[in-house]
Design a protein around this motif. Structure first.
Motif, PDB file in Angstrom:
ATOM      1  N   ARG A   1     -13.736  -5.252   4.360  1.00  0.00           N
ATOM      2  CA  ARG A   1     -13.161  -4.880   5.655  1.00  0.00           C
ATOM      3  C   ARG A   1     -13.321  -3.383   5.947  1.00  0.00           C
ATOM      4  O   ARG A   1     -12.432  -2.734   6.464  1.00  0.00           O
ATOM      5  N   TRP A   2     -14.493  -2.867   5.614  1.00  0.00           N
ATOM      6  CA  TRP A   2     -14.773  -1.470   5.900  1.00  0.00           C
ATOM      7  C   TRP A   2     -15.282  -1.349   7.335  1.00  0.00           C
ATOM      8  O   TRP A   2     -16.138  -2.115   7.759  1.00  0.00           O
ATOM      9  N   PRO A   3     -14.800  -0.387   8.121  1.00  0.00           N
ATOM     10  CA  PRO A   3     -15.216  -0.256   9.522  1.00  0.00           C
ATOM     11  C   PRO A   3     -16.718  -0.028   9.676  1.00  0.00           C
ATOM     12  O   PRO A   3     -17.301   0.821   8.982  1.00  0.00           O
ATOM     13  N   LYS A   4     -17.317  -0.769  10.569  1.00  0.00           N
ATOM     14  CA  LYS A   4     -18.768  -0.713  10.777  1.00  0.00           C
ATOM     15  C   LYS A   4     -19.235   0.680  11.182  1.00  0.00           C
ATOM     16  O   LYS A   4     -20.296   1.144  10.754  1.00  0.00           O
TER      17      LYS A   4
ATOM     18  N   VAL B   1      -5.903  -0.085 -12.868  1.00  0.00           N
ATOM     19  CA  VAL B   1      -5.019   1.038 -13.190  1.00  0.00           C
ATOM     20  C   VAL B   1      -5.395   2.284 -12.404  1.00  0.00           C
ATOM     21  O   VAL B   1      -4.535   2.964 -11.837  1.00  0.00           O
ATOM     22  N   SER B   2      -6.673   2.601 -12.351  1.00  0.00           N
ATOM     23  CA  SER B   2      -7.100   3.866 -11.745  1.00  0.00           C
ATOM     24  C   SER B   2      -7.226   3.804 -10.224  1.00  0.00           C
ATOM     25  O   SER B   2      -7.232   4.845  -9.559  1.00  0.00           O
ATOM     26  N   ALA B   3      -7.325   2.607  -9.650  1.00  0.00           N
ATOM     27  CA  ALA B   3      -7.347   2.436  -8.190  1.00  0.00           C
ATOM     28  C   ALA B   3      -6.415   1.273  -7.833  1.00  0.00           C
ATOM     29  O   ALA B   3      -6.863   0.235  -7.339  1.00  0.00           O
ATOM     30  N   PRO B   4      -5.116   1.427  -8.109  1.00  0.00           N
ATOM     31  CA  PRO B   4      -4.183   0.300  -7.969  1.00  0.00           C
ATOM     32  C   PRO B   4      -4.088  -0.256  -6.553  1.00  0.00           C
ATOM     33  O   PRO B   4      -3.772  -1.439  -6.374  1.00  0.00           O
ATOM     34  N   GLU B   5      -4.398   0.577  -5.551  1.00  0.00           N
ATOM     35  CA  GLU B   5      -4.346   0.109  -4.168  1.00  0.00           C
ATOM     36  C   GLU B   5      -5.396  -0.972  -3.890  1.00  0.00           C
ATOM     37  O   GLU B   5      -5.295  -1.717  -2.918  1.00  0.00           O
ATOM     38  N   MET B   6      -6.403  -1.041  -4.769  1.00  0.00           N
ATOM     39  CA  MET B   6      -7.483  -2.008  -4.591  1.00  0.00           C
ATOM     40  C   MET B   6      -7.336  -3.242  -5.470  1.00  0.00           C
ATOM     41  O   MET B   6      -8.174  -4.148  -5.408  1.00  0.00           O
ATOM     42  N   ALA B   7      -6.299  -3.299  -6.284  1.00  0.00           N
ATOM     43  CA  ALA B   7      -6.191  -4.349  -7.301  1.00  0.00           C
ATOM     44  C   ALA B   7      -6.245  -5.747  -6.699  1.00  0.00           C
ATOM     45  O   ALA B   7      -6.939  -6.637  -7.217  1.00  0.00           O
ATOM     46  N   ASP B   8      -5.539  -5.973  -5.618  1.00  0.00           N
ATOM     47  CA  ASP B   8      -5.516  -7.311  -5.023  1.00  0.00           C
ATOM     48  C   ASP B   8      -6.868  -7.693  -4.437  1.00  0.00           C
ATOM     49  O   ASP B   8      -7.297  -8.849  -4.530  1.00  0.00           O
ATOM     50  N   LEU B   9      -7.560  -6.734  -3.835  1.00  0.00           N
ATOM     51  CA  LEU B   9      -8.902  -7.003  -3.309  1.00  0.00           C
ATOM     52  C   LEU B   9      -9.870  -7.300  -4.440  1.00  0.00           C
ATOM     53  O   LEU B   9     -10.686  -8.229  -4.345  1.00  0.00           O
TER      54      LEU B   9
ATOM     55  N   PHE C   1     -10.160 -11.272   2.581  1.00  0.00           N
ATOM     56  CA  PHE C   1      -8.899 -10.740   2.056  1.00  0.00           C
ATOM     57  C   PHE C   1      -8.081 -10.205   3.218  1.00  0.00           C
ATOM     58  O   PHE C   1      -8.584  -9.474   4.065  1.00  0.00           O
ATOM     59  N   SER C   2      -6.806 -10.566   3.271  1.00  0.00           N
ATOM     60  CA  SER C   2      -5.968 -10.197   4.412  1.00  0.00           C
ATOM     61  C   SER C   2      -4.876  -9.195   4.070  1.00  0.00           C
ATOM     62  O   SER C   2      -4.080  -8.816   4.941  1.00  0.00           O
ATOM     63  N   GLY C   3      -4.811  -8.777   2.809  1.00  0.00           N
ATOM     64  CA  GLY C   3      -3.787  -7.826   2.413  1.00  0.00           C
ATOM     65  C   GLY C   3      -4.077  -6.414   2.877  1.00  0.00           C
ATOM     66  O   GLY C   3      -5.138  -6.121   3.446  1.00  0.00           O
ATOM     67  N   ALA C   4      -3.134  -5.513   2.641  1.00  0.00           N
ATOM     68  CA  ALA C   4      -3.296  -4.114   3.034  1.00  0.00           C
ATOM     69  C   ALA C   4      -4.367  -3.434   2.195  1.00  0.00           C
ATOM     70  O   ALA C   4      -4.490  -3.696   0.994  1.00  0.00           O
TER      71      ALA C   4
END
Length: 251
Positions: free
Chosen positions: A160-163, A221-229, A242-245
């Protein structure tokens, strides 16, 4: 490194094992798959490395990441490390050892765990987070022209990266590339169009074959904001995004 906002990613395709960069076009200095031999592939690999280096030399706000894991059973060196070493020994990155963050040689890193093109993009974002403590505002990918559609329409969309903040620079081998483009359509774009996260069946099997040493990344651990993705692998509807934040939702 708060001024670094531009991720430049060069995906690895092989391992350079040479000692003299003057012989970089000698296939004997590379660990190649059979299908990679002949046809000017090693020249294209070096062209990718050189173009990535040129971008960060010109843009002091950029960070270059070579991405590619330990994919060859006969070598403990990762694809990324070998590209990085070739760039250094070819004097593409300026003078090493300077303490200034803006020096090109201080803005080049290896991402040593990716096993396919989707992970090249995904894990390079995580590696950027490891190095800078933040996420980029824009991404430039340097690779084969035949993979442009795969990256722009599938991998970019999967994360979901902006084009408008994604740029792909394609550099192919010289000469007739029609067979390569046909092969990409059959073995690259089409499988990912059916399994956008590459986590089922043939694409999962390919990842496993490319991991002979059973290594595992540290990015939970090092990029926890990306763990769910990173963990996202939809069953049933395999192209369900993926629909999470995500941290770049707010950049």
């Amino acid at each position: 490194m708060s001024h670094i906002t531009h991720l430049v990613m060069v995906a690895g395709h092989a391992v350079w094992k040479g000692c003299d960069p003057a012989n970089r076009l000698d296939e004997g200095d590379w660990l190649l798959e059979e299908r990679q031999k002949g046809g000017g592939n090693v020249e294209a690999f070096f062209s990718h490395i050189k173009r990535g280096a040129e971008i960060i030399v010109a843009d002091p706000n950029s960070l270059l990441i070579f991405s590619g894991g330990q994919t060859r059973p006969s070598s403990l060196t990762t694809e990324a490390q070998s590209y990085h070493r070739l760039a250094i020994e070819s004097h593409l990155l300026g003078r090493p050892g300077l303490t200034n963050d803006t020096s090109p040689s201080n803005r080049v890193f290896s991402e040593n765990y990716a096993l396919d093109s989707y992970q090249n993009l995904l894990f390079s974002l995580a590696r950027f987070r490891e190095v800078t403590g933040s996420y980029p505002a824009r991404i430039t990918v340097v690779g084969f022209g035949m993979k442009k559609q795969r990256f722009e329409e599938l991998h970019r969309r999967a994360i979901r990266w902006p084009k408008e903040r994604f740029h792909y620079i394609g550099i192919d081998v010289k000469g007739d590339t029609s067979a390569s483009y046909q092969g990409e359509a059959v073995y690259g774009f089409t499988p990912y169009s059916r399994d956008i996260y590459g986590c089922h069946d043939e694409l999962l099997a390919k990842r496993r074959r490319r991991n002979p040493f059973h290594t595992f990344h540290p990015y939970h651990v090092s990029a926890p904001e990306m763990a769910d993705l990173i963990e996202w692998c939809p069953e049933g509807k395999r192209n369900m995004l993926f629909s999470g934040a995500l941290p770049w939702d707010y950049l």
